[in-house]
Design a protein around this motif. Structure first.
Motif, mmCIF file in Angstrom:
data_model
loop_
_atom_site.group_PDB
_atom_site.id
_atom_site.type_symbol
_atom_site.label_atom_id
_atom_site.label_comp_id
_atom_site.label_asym_id
_atom_site.label_seq_id
_atom_site.Cartn_x
_atom_site.Cartn_y
_atom_site.Cartn_z
ATOM 1 N N ILE A 26 0.839 -1.195 0.000
ATOM 2 C CA ILE A 26 0.000 0.000 0.000
ATOM 3 C C ILE A 26 0.878 1.251 0.000
ATOM 4 N N ILE A 27 0.650 2.114 -0.983
ATOM 5 C CA ILE A 27 1.415 3.357 -1.133
ATOM 6 C C ILE A 27 0.510 4.546 -0.831
ATOM 7 N N ALA A 53 0.119 1.887 5.982
ATOM 8 C CA ALA A 53 0.737 1.963 4.654
ATOM 9 C C ALA A 53 2.160 1.418 4.679
ATOM 10 N N ASP A 54 2.577 0.871 3.547
ATOM 11 C CA ASP A 54 3.937 0.336 3.414
ATOM 12 C C ASP A 54 4.925 1.372 2.909
ATOM 13 N N ALA A 55 4.423 2.350 2.164
ATOM 14 C CA ALA A 55 5.337 3.295 1.516
ATOM 15 C C ALA A 55 4.690 4.669 1.373
ATOM 16 N N ILE A 56 5.558 5.656 1.276
ATOM 17 C CA ILE A 56 5.183 7.031 0.979
ATOM 18 C C ILE A 56 5.746 7.367 -0.401
ATOM 19 N N LYS A 245 -2.866 5.283 -3.393
ATOM 20 C CA LYS A 245 -3.996 6.180 -3.245
ATOM 21 C C LYS A 245 -3.518 7.494 -2.636
ATOM 22 N N HIS A 246 -4.065 8.586 -3.153
ATOM 23 C CA HIS A 246 -3.697 9.907 -2.639
ATOM 24 C C HIS A 246 -4.199 10.062 -1.204
#
Length: 358
Positions: A26-27, A53-56, A245-246
């Motif tokens: 999830i980003i 979330a896993d990432a930014i 997702k934003h």
């Protein structure tokens, strides 16, 4: 074929394996939702971490690398009908870009929370800059599909690449994929993306994810611009391994991207739902759970004598029925039993065993 393509794919960011056999990646896309306030950017990272979330993901550009400081119709009419109508491109990007000097601090903070941080570079100078920070992966924005100079430079880093399909044609996507592979990129994930801000649910067209996996031999995912969480959840069922997702702290706040981004509570609910859906998918093997095995040992049936069967009689179908529990001959053996001889008297309502027949 779908399964075989997926199992051949290899994709990894840092030490995190990404693919159909692993939890969804999830980003949280920060975009410009920090409103050029670094404290908000840090808070967004913190809240994305809490949500699971896993990432930014950032976007790396400046107004000067993105466009020209000009106000004629070429630089204003293209924004008509969008959230940014009435702006010039230059003014838009001058208020939207993430200051490059923040990047290391944001990356270090995300890493301290156990998250990856990477970016969408919008020109080769951005790639060069991100390489100095050892960014673990790159995202190619859907608008940049036809920028072959940029794509080639990204490929030459040999980092994993996530590429959004957006408004690209099949030919444009194939050219981009070939360019990546021919220049050192072996790990590619393609995201289904509807480049509308926000996107309508009926325009999601998620079914094409299967074709993407087959046609380009990549793992797939979704870059979601809808306002709800149903589309990304559904994408998991179609093989989506990556969800972008934003993300915003306040969708009511006037900004460049806030109005179509997901707030903290909904983002957290989305991630929980995705994890539930993913855990329910299982694998391609026919495996019984412990509860099913227990129920099988209780709720299946055995062949039972419907009448007294006398020793030496030939057993007929009319003499037999099937009742619980499954401690004797199974009902699927009935046609092997019919026509056999009873070697001893079998009383009515007794379960048949192999030693009862000859």
């Amino acid at each position: 074929l779908y399964n075989k393509i997926y199992l051949k794919s290899n994709f990894k960011i840092g030490n995190r394996n990404i693919g159909p056999n692993y939890p969804s990646y999830i980003i949280a896309e920060l975009s410009c939702n920090h409103n050029q306030d670094k404290n908000i950017a840090l808070k967004l990272i913190e809240e994305a971490h809490k949500a699971g979330a896993d990432a930014i993901k950032l976007q790396t550009y400046t107004q000067d690398t993105m466009t020209i400081d000009c106000s004629n119709s070429y630089f204003t009419d293209c924004l008509n009908g969008t959230l940014w109508e009435g702006e010039t491109l230059y003014k838009l990007y001058s208020r939207a870009y993430t200051p490059w000097e923040w990047t290391k601090e944001l990356k270090d903070y995300a890493n301290s929370l156990g998250m990856h941080l990477f970016s969408s570079p919008f020109d080769t100078t951005a790639v060069d800059f991100l390489e100095t920070l050892d960014i673990p992966a790159y995202k190619i924005a859907s608008f940049e599909i036809v920028d072959h100079v940029l794509i080639k430079r990204i490929a030459q880093t040999c980092k994993p690449v996530i590429i959004s399909s957006g408004m690209a044609s099949f030919k444009e996507l194939q050219e981009a994929i070939n360019l990546l592979r021919n220049n050192g990129c072996s790990q590619i994930c393609m995201l289904k993306c509807t480049s509308a801000y926000p996107a309508k649910l009926e325009d999601a067209n998620l079914i094409t994810m299967k074709d993407m996996a087959k046609n380009f031999n990549v793992i797939t995912g979704l870059s979601d611009h809808t306002l709800d969480i149903e589309v990304p959840i559904t994408s998991i069922l179609l093989g989506g391994c990556v969800i972008e997702k934003h993300f915003t702290l306040d969708s009511t706040k006037i900004g460049m991207d806030n109005q179509m981004a997901t707030e903290v509570d909904d983002f957290e609910q989305l991630i929980k739902s995705i994890k539930k859906v993913h855990s329910s998918l299982g694998n391609y093997s026919r495996i019984l759970c412990d509860e099913e095995i227990s129920m099988k040992n209780v709720m299946r049936r055995s062949l039972v004598a419907k009448v007294d069967i006398i020793e030496g009689e030939v057993i007929t179908a009319e003499m037999l029925t099937a009742k619980r529990p499954p401690s004797g001959l199974s009902p699927d053996q009935v046609f092997d039993v019919i026509g056999k001889i009873a070697v001893k008297t079998i009383q009515k309502d007794r379960i048949l065993n192999a030693e009862d027949i000859k």
